[in-house]
Design a protein around this motif. Structure first.
Motif, mmCIF file in Angstrom:
data_model
loop_
_atom_site.group_PDB
_atom_site.id
_atom_site.type_symbol
_atom_site.label_atom_id
_atom_site.label_comp_id
_atom_site.label_asym_id
_atom_site.label_seq_id
_atom_site.Cartn_x
_atom_site.Cartn_y
_atom_site.Cartn_z
ATOM 1 N N LEU A 8 0.726 -1.311 -0.039
ATOM 2 C CA LEU A 8 -0.120 -0.232 0.043
ATOM 3 C C LEU A 8 0.431 1.260 0.252
ATOM 4 N N TYR A 9 2.148 1.047 0.934
ATOM 5 C CA TYR A 9 3.146 3.132 0.708
ATOM 6 C C TYR A 9 3.187 2.881 -0.597
ATOM 7 N N ARG A 10 3.272 1.159 -1.424
ATOM 8 C CA ARG A 10 4.460 1.836 -3.128
ATOM 9 C C ARG A 10 3.244 2.075 -3.220
ATOM 10 N N LEU A 11 1.750 1.736 -3.800
ATOM 11 C CA LEU A 11 0.769 1.786 -4.308
ATOM 12 C C LEU A 11 0.451 3.885 -4.494
ATOM 13 N N MET A 12 0.379 3.981 -2.950
ATOM 14 C CA MET A 12 0.501 5.667 -2.453
ATOM 15 C C MET A 12 1.786 6.736 -3.011
ATOM 16 N N LEU A 13 3.153 6.043 -3.223
ATOM 17 C CA LEU A 13 4.159 6.381 -3.557
ATOM 18 C C LEU A 13 3.881 6.770 -5.408
ATOM 19 N N ALA A 14 3.042 5.133 -5.951
ATOM 20 C CA ALA A 14 3.191 5.424 -7.431
ATOM 21 C C ALA A 14 2.519 6.524 -8.005
ATOM 22 N N GLN A 15 0.909 6.516 -7.095
ATOM 23 C CA GLN A 15 -0.812 7.435 -7.511
ATOM 24 C C GLN A 15 0.405 8.698 -6.984
ATOM 25 N N LEU A 16 1.142 9.279 -6.627
ATOM 26 C CA LEU A 16 1.874 10.608 -6.621
ATOM 27 C C LEU A 16 2.501 10.741 -7.488
ATOM 28 N N GLY A 17 3.544 9.932 -8.319
ATOM 29 C CA GLY A 17 4.095 10.268 -9.156
ATOM 30 C C GLY A 17 5.695 9.579 -9.323
ATOM 31 N N GLN A 54 -1.843 -0.667 -11.963
ATOM 32 C CA GLN A 54 -3.391 -1.142 -12.699
ATOM 33 C C GLN A 54 -2.903 -3.289 -11.795
ATOM 34 N N SER A 55 -1.826 -3.406 -11.840
ATOM 35 C CA SER A 55 -2.360 -4.798 -10.922
ATOM 36 C C SER A 55 -2.683 -4.700 -9.882
ATOM 37 N N SER A 56 -2.331 -3.532 -8.947
ATOM 38 C CA SER A 56 -1.980 -3.392 -7.377
ATOM 39 C C SER A 56 -4.221 -3.582 -7.343
ATOM 40 N N HIS A 57 -4.804 -1.596 -8.696
ATOM 41 C CA HIS A 57 -6.083 -2.062 -8.118
ATOM 42 C C HIS A 57 -7.007 -3.031 -8.633
ATOM 43 N N GLU A 58 -6.601 -4.073 -9.555
ATOM 44 C CA GLU A 58 -7.197 -5.644 -10.188
ATOM 45 C C GLU A 58 -6.599 -6.376 -8.485
ATOM 46 N N ALA A 59 -5.826 -6.269 -7.847
ATOM 47 C CA ALA A 59 -5.917 -7.248 -7.100
ATOM 48 C C ALA A 59 -6.245 -6.580 -5.446
ATOM 49 N N MET A 60 -6.326 -5.719 -5.527
ATOM 50 C CA MET A 60 -7.503 -4.756 -4.217
ATOM 51 C C MET A 60 -8.852 -5.305 -4.493
ATOM 52 N N ARG A 61 -8.941 -5.149 -6.510
ATOM 53 C CA ARG A 61 -10.468 -5.561 -5.839
ATOM 54 C C ARG A 61 -11.002 -7.498 -5.635
#
Length: 90
Positions: free
Chosen positions: A6-15, A50-57
């Motif tokens: 989740l930390y890495r996903l949040m960092l990715a969403q911040l660019g 994209q993979s993270s969002h799919e796994a979260m879903r």
């Protein structure tokens, strides 16, 4: 591992797509960063986000599925730290 994911996903969403998330144990005598290999999430056709969002879903769908029963863990070692061990009689 989920926390680092989740930390890495949040960092990715911040660019910051190349950022590697890690936990630094400050109370440890050896404060070596604890990293998690998240390469299993990415494939050739999907990015990390994209993979993270799919796994979260899939995870949330499974949590909310009415036919999916809540079950106790098979790993009893994790029960020693659980706040709810008295409720489930572990």
């Amino acid at each position: 591992m989920r926390q680092l994911w989740l930390y890495r996903l949040m960092l990715a969403q911040l660019g910051y797509p190349a950022a590697q998330a890690a936990i630094v144990p400050l109370r440890s005598p050896d404060p070596t960063p604890l990293e998690a290999d998240l390469s299993f999430l990415t494939t050739d056709e999907l990015s990390f986000e994209q993979s993270s969002h799919e796994a979260m879903r899939r995870l949330v769908d499974r949590m909310l599925a009415p036919k999916e029963h809540i079950r106790k863990t098979d790993d009893l070692d994790v029960c020693q730290w659980c706040s709810y061990k008295g409720i489930c009689a572990r």
